[in-house]
Design an enzyme around this catalytic site. Structure first.
Site, short mmCIF file in Angstrom:
data_model
loop_
_atom_site.label_atom_id
_atom_site.label_comp_id
_atom_site.label_asym_id
_atom_site.label_seq_id
_atom_site.Cartn_x
_atom_site.Cartn_y
_atom_site.Cartn_z
N ALA A 64 0.71 -1.31 0.03
CA ALA A 64 0.05 0.09 0.14
C ALA A 64 0.87 1.28 0.11
O ALA A 64 2.08 1.33 0.52
CB ALA A 64 -0.97 -0.26 1.23
N GLY A 109 -0.03 -5.41 0.53
CA GLY A 109 -0.87 -5.41 -0.58
C GLY A 109 -0.35 -5.93 -1.62
O GLY A 109 -1.22 -6.61 -2.40
N GLU A 132 3.57 -5.78 7.81
CA GLU A 132 2.39 -4.83 8.29
C GLU A 132 2.84 -4.39 9.90
O GLU A 132 2.61 -3.67 10.11
CB GLU A 132 1.21 -5.12 7.98
CG GLU A 132 0.62 -4.91 6.49
CD GLU A 132 1.00 -5.92 5.57
OE1 GLU A 132 0.49 -5.93 4.43
OE2 GLU A 132 1.50 -6.89 5.92
#
Length: 268
Positions: A64, A109, A132
């Site tokens: 992302a 992502g 993440e």
């Protein structure tokens, strides 16, 4: 500059994430572009498969775009995550094969996009991970659900909790890809060849197989077997199988376009 490029190569649509300077990071525009491309391909009888890759050699998609996450509220994040979840689920259930050609980093992502695809083809330079937690985040585009189903709960937990990465060879050993990793220079050729081979199969049969595969993840065995029986009978009674069987006995390649039957809308 367009952030997702579309190129049709016969029955295969090539989608390229075109943000090389940002390591092909996912932003709202990229997610929209990929989703629109897959939906368009699924509705086009002339396209039988999709290949997704990224520009350059360093990154397929590094995750992302953190600029969009900086100081975001939980409510705004929830809305954005829903958009991404829906887009990736639409890829998974579009009724058309989607192959990811992973030319480098596939993180966050980007790895979740790989997991939502039908299967990936990996460059030997590919490196996959869900880092993440190192940012105080968790995967939000399906990684916590698809990764354990793909490689097992313990290995998935280790990757997500430590931020460790999978090399291309390790991903192949774990069954994450059915294709042995290839030289970077051969990646797109190999991925397109896979897509073209699928495109030469019966389009309705491919669609039904994908529907059964999706059911195998989400439904009890008995329900999945009933679906398989119904779709296998529909395929056997259709003009596509008539052409395929006749071509077999006549020792020729089948002309499935001549026997084309309309695509069925994918899951909503």
């Amino acid at each position: 500059m367009r952030e997702v490029l579309y190129e049709q190569h016969g029955p295969v649509l090539l989608l390229t994430i075109n943000r090389e300077q940002a390591h092909n990071a996912l932003n709202a525009s990229v997610i929209q572009g990929i989703g629109d491309g897959v939906k368009s391909a699924a509705a086009d009888p002339g396209i039988q498969a999709v290949v997704i890759t990224g520009t350059g050699h360093k990154a397929f998609c590094a995750g992302a775009d953190l600029k969009e996450l900086d100081d975001i509220s939980a409510d705004d994040a929830h809305r954005n995550l829903n958009v991404g979840q829906e887009a990736f689920r639409a890829i998974e259930t579009s009724g058309i094969p989607v192959i990811t050609a992973v030319n480098g980093l596939a993180l966050g992502g980007g790895f979740e996009l790989v997991l939502a695809s039908t299967f990936p083809v990996l460059s030997t330079r590919a490196s996959l991970g869900l880092p993440e937690a190192s940012l105080g985040l968790i995967p939000g585009y399906g990684g916590t659900q698809r990764l354990p189903r793909a490689i097992g709960a313990a290995t998935a937990a280790h990757l997500m909790l430590t931020g460790a990465r999978l090399s291309a060879n390790r991903a192949y050993e774990l069954g994450l890809t059915p294709v042995e990793p290839v030289d970077p220079e051969s990646l797109l050729t190999e991925a397109m060849a896979c897509a073209e081979r699928i495109a030469a199969q019966g389009p309705r049969a491919v669609q039904f197989i994908l529907e059964c595969l999706n059911a195998s993840r989400d439904t009890p065995l008995g329900t999945g077997l009933r679906l398989e029986t119904r779709l296998a009978a529909t395929a056997a009674g259709g003009s596509e199988s008539t052409e395929g069987i006749r071509a077999f006995f006549e020792k020729r390649s089948p002309d499935f376009l001549q026997a084309a039957e309309p695509k069925i809308d994918g899951e909503k």
